[in-house]
Design an enzyme around this catalytic site. Sequence first.
Site, PDB file in Angstrom:
ATOM      1  N   ASP A  13       0.640  -1.128   0.036  1.00 29.72           N
ATOM      2  CA  ASP A  13       0.194   0.012  -0.012  1.00 29.72           C
ATOM      3  C   ASP A  13       0.765   1.330  -0.108  1.00 29.72           C
ATOM      4  OD1 ASP A  13      -2.339  -1.653   0.137  1.00 29.72           O
ATOM      5  OD2 ASP A  13      -1.995  -1.756   2.377  1.00 29.72           O
ATOM      6  N   LYS A  16       2.359   1.981  -5.147  1.00 34.30           N
ATOM      7  CA  LYS A  16       3.050   1.379  -6.470  1.00 34.30           C
ATOM      8  C   LYS A  16       2.271   1.854  -7.552  1.00 34.30           C
ATOM      9  CE  LYS A  16       3.066  -2.681  -4.725  1.00 34.30           C
ATOM     10  NZ  LYS A  16       2.786  -2.177  -3.292  1.00 34.30           N
ATOM     11  N   GLY A  40      -4.431  -4.275  -4.789  1.00 32.47           N
ATOM     12  CA  GLY A  40      -5.677  -3.605  -5.229  1.00 32.47           C
ATOM     13  C   GLY A  40      -4.849  -1.865  -5.320  1.00 32.47           C
ATOM     14  N   HIS A  41      -5.456  -1.206  -6.298  1.00 28.85           N
ATOM     15  CA  HIS A  41      -5.169   0.238  -6.524  1.00 28.85           C
ATOM     16  C   HIS A  41      -6.251   0.772  -7.196  1.00 28.85           C
ATOM     17  CE1 HIS A  41      -2.573  -1.544  -9.474  1.00 28.85           C
ATOM     18  NE2 HIS A  41      -3.069  -0.532 -10.484  1.00 28.85           N
ATOM     19  N   GLN A 224       2.115  -6.009  -3.316  1.00 28.35           N
ATOM     20  CA  GLN A 224       2.436  -6.025  -1.720  1.00 28.35           C
ATOM     21  C   GLN A 224       3.598  -5.287  -1.660  1.00 28.35           C
ATOM     22  OE1 GLN A 224       1.064  -9.513  -2.866  1.00 28.35           O
ATOM     23  NE2 GLN A 224      -0.543  -8.716  -2.808  1.00 28.35           N
TER      24      GLN A 224
HETATM   25  P1  IMP Z   1      -2.882 -12.649   1.882  1.00 27.21           P
HETATM   26  O1  IMP Z   1      -2.079 -12.255   0.987  1.00 27.21           O
HETATM   27  O2  IMP Z   1      -4.517 -12.476   1.452  1.00 27.21           O
HETATM   28  O3  IMP Z   1      -2.813 -14.206   2.359  1.00 27.21           O
HETATM   29  O4  IMP Z   1      -2.765 -11.776   3.399  1.00 27.21           O
HETATM   30  C1  IMP Z   1      -1.584 -11.892   3.896  1.00 27.21           C
HETATM   31  C2  IMP Z   1      -1.209 -10.657   4.668  1.00 27.21           C
HETATM   32  O5  IMP Z   1      -0.670  -9.647   3.675  1.00 27.21           O
HETATM   33  C3  IMP Z   1      -2.236 -10.013   5.194  1.00 27.21           C
HETATM   34  O6  IMP Z   1      -1.730  -9.229   6.421  1.00 27.21           O
HETATM   35  C4  IMP Z   1      -2.864  -9.054   4.342  1.00 27.21           C
HETATM   36  O7  IMP Z   1      -3.430  -8.115   4.960  1.00 27.21           O
HETATM   37  C5  IMP Z   1      -1.546  -8.495   3.651  1.00 27.21           C
HETATM   38  N1  IMP Z   1      -1.681  -8.177   2.264  1.00 27.21           N
HETATM   39  C6  IMP Z   1      -2.076  -8.768   0.927  1.00 27.21           C
HETATM   40  N2  IMP Z   1      -2.261  -8.185   0.103  1.00 27.21           N
HETATM   41  C7  IMP Z   1      -1.866  -6.871   0.627  1.00 27.21           C
HETATM   42  C8  IMP Z   1      -1.794  -5.498  -0.311  1.00 27.21           C
HETATM   43  O8  IMP Z   1      -1.944  -5.363  -1.429  1.00 27.21           O
HETATM   44  N3  IMP Z   1      -1.588  -4.485   0.637  1.00 27.21           N
HETATM   45  C9  IMP Z   1      -1.269  -4.497   1.724  1.00 27.21           C
HETATM   46  N4  IMP Z   1      -1.320  -5.836   2.546  1.00 27.21           N
HETATM   47  C10 IMP Z   1      -1.711  -6.829   1.904  1.00 27.21           C
END
Ligand code: IMP
Length: 425
Positions: A13, A16, A40-41, A224
């Site tokens: 977040d 990017k 997501g953006h 991420q």
């Molecule tokens: P997962 O990727 O859904 O398995 O989530 C694992 C961890 O990564 C959690 O803490 C989510 O909140 C975090 N996470 C996954 N994708 C994002 C993102 O795009 N931005 C911020 N945190 C993310």
Amino acid sequence: MPATIVVGAQWGDEGKGRVVDWLAREADVVARYNGGDNAGHTVIAQGHTLKLHLIPSGILHPAINCIGAGVVVNPERMLQEMDELARAGVDVGPGRLKLSAAAHIILSTHRALDGAREAVRGGTAIGTTGRGIGPAYADKAARVNLRAGEMVDAERFAERVAQQVEMHNRLLTGIYGAEGLPVDETAAAYREYATRLAPYLGNVSAIVGEALDAGQTVLCEGAQGLLLDLDHGTYPYVTSSSTIAGGALTGLGFGPGRVSRVLGVVKAYTTRVGAGPFPTELSGETGARIRDVGAEFGTTTGRPRRCGWLDAPILRHAVRVNGLTELAVTKLDVLSGLERLKVAVAYERDGERATHFPAEAGMAALADWRPVYEELPGWTEDISGVRRREDLPAAAREYVARIEAWAGAPVTFIGVGPEREQAIL
Ligand code: IMP
């Protein structure tokens, strides 16, 4: 032109999408290399506000957009995004969008398993986005998952989906005490997705390689951020893919000699969504103020993001792990009006000092380390209209200069507001 990689230097977040949007204007190929629709953006296209999760933001520019082998794809979500973009007048035809045949498929049962596993973890839940990311990558590593290339034969693909759903249902009902999903209905839905997505399948490694051979510009987009990386993040509170620059090489399929530029995106403060350690977190009024001013709510889940001070050891960790050649600092304007700013410049434990973020130590050891703060003066001026670095208030200029000194890399982009043009380049 060699490849440029854009990575998040904190917990994701960082903005990017904004930086990719800026660089994509000059790119011939924009390629996403990791993660799935957990990212997501928000982008604005022809007056429409769209939330993209999977499709690279280069789709709004003339570039060819690729989804690489390292990505896990939920076909339903990909089609929804394509439909939304098409409604906004964006060309999302197979000439502009390519899905690697080696990318892995997220099934609805992966999502169900994600939820079931989180429920079982209870108080130690990761706080995932619930998109089925972990279970899909787990099946990939266990060599039992479906790949996008199998969609060329929709009938056969549907049969394979039915087998997978049956296997997942056994786990869901037998191990997790959760409900299974309807086998035939799910297989029929995926047959339909396969029919629609088959024309988009391609060899992304070859597309990227040929573009590089032809001297074209390739922009590799990471999802991420560093501390959510499976190997170099705050495990187990991470995502299940390689979010770092090295992930671009494995996730797209090209060699390290082709990379000339690695740009790390750093928010002027720190945020995190989901559970896990966050040493510079602000739980009081200042954190709430940053959240409100910075609109720090997740694009994918809408969850409020945890907010805290900038952490220089994290930046150093990001520079080392990714080989960052430059930094983009986003949301500097959000800090306007704070009288004093704190930045963690090191970590301390029993008189021992560390200048690098102690992520490798593991979560229990990390809890023993305390951030050492330095205070810097804030600024009160509205900086959203500033377009040249020398026109920033002295304290803001100093803040950016300190970021460069802590990281040992130059800042080439400063975001001073949410609009495309609100940036110092
Ligand atoms: P997962 O990727 O859904 O398995 O989530 C694992 C961890 O990564 C959690 O803490 C989510 O909140 C975090 N996470 C996954 N994708 C994002 C993102 O795009 N931005 C911020 N945190 C993310």
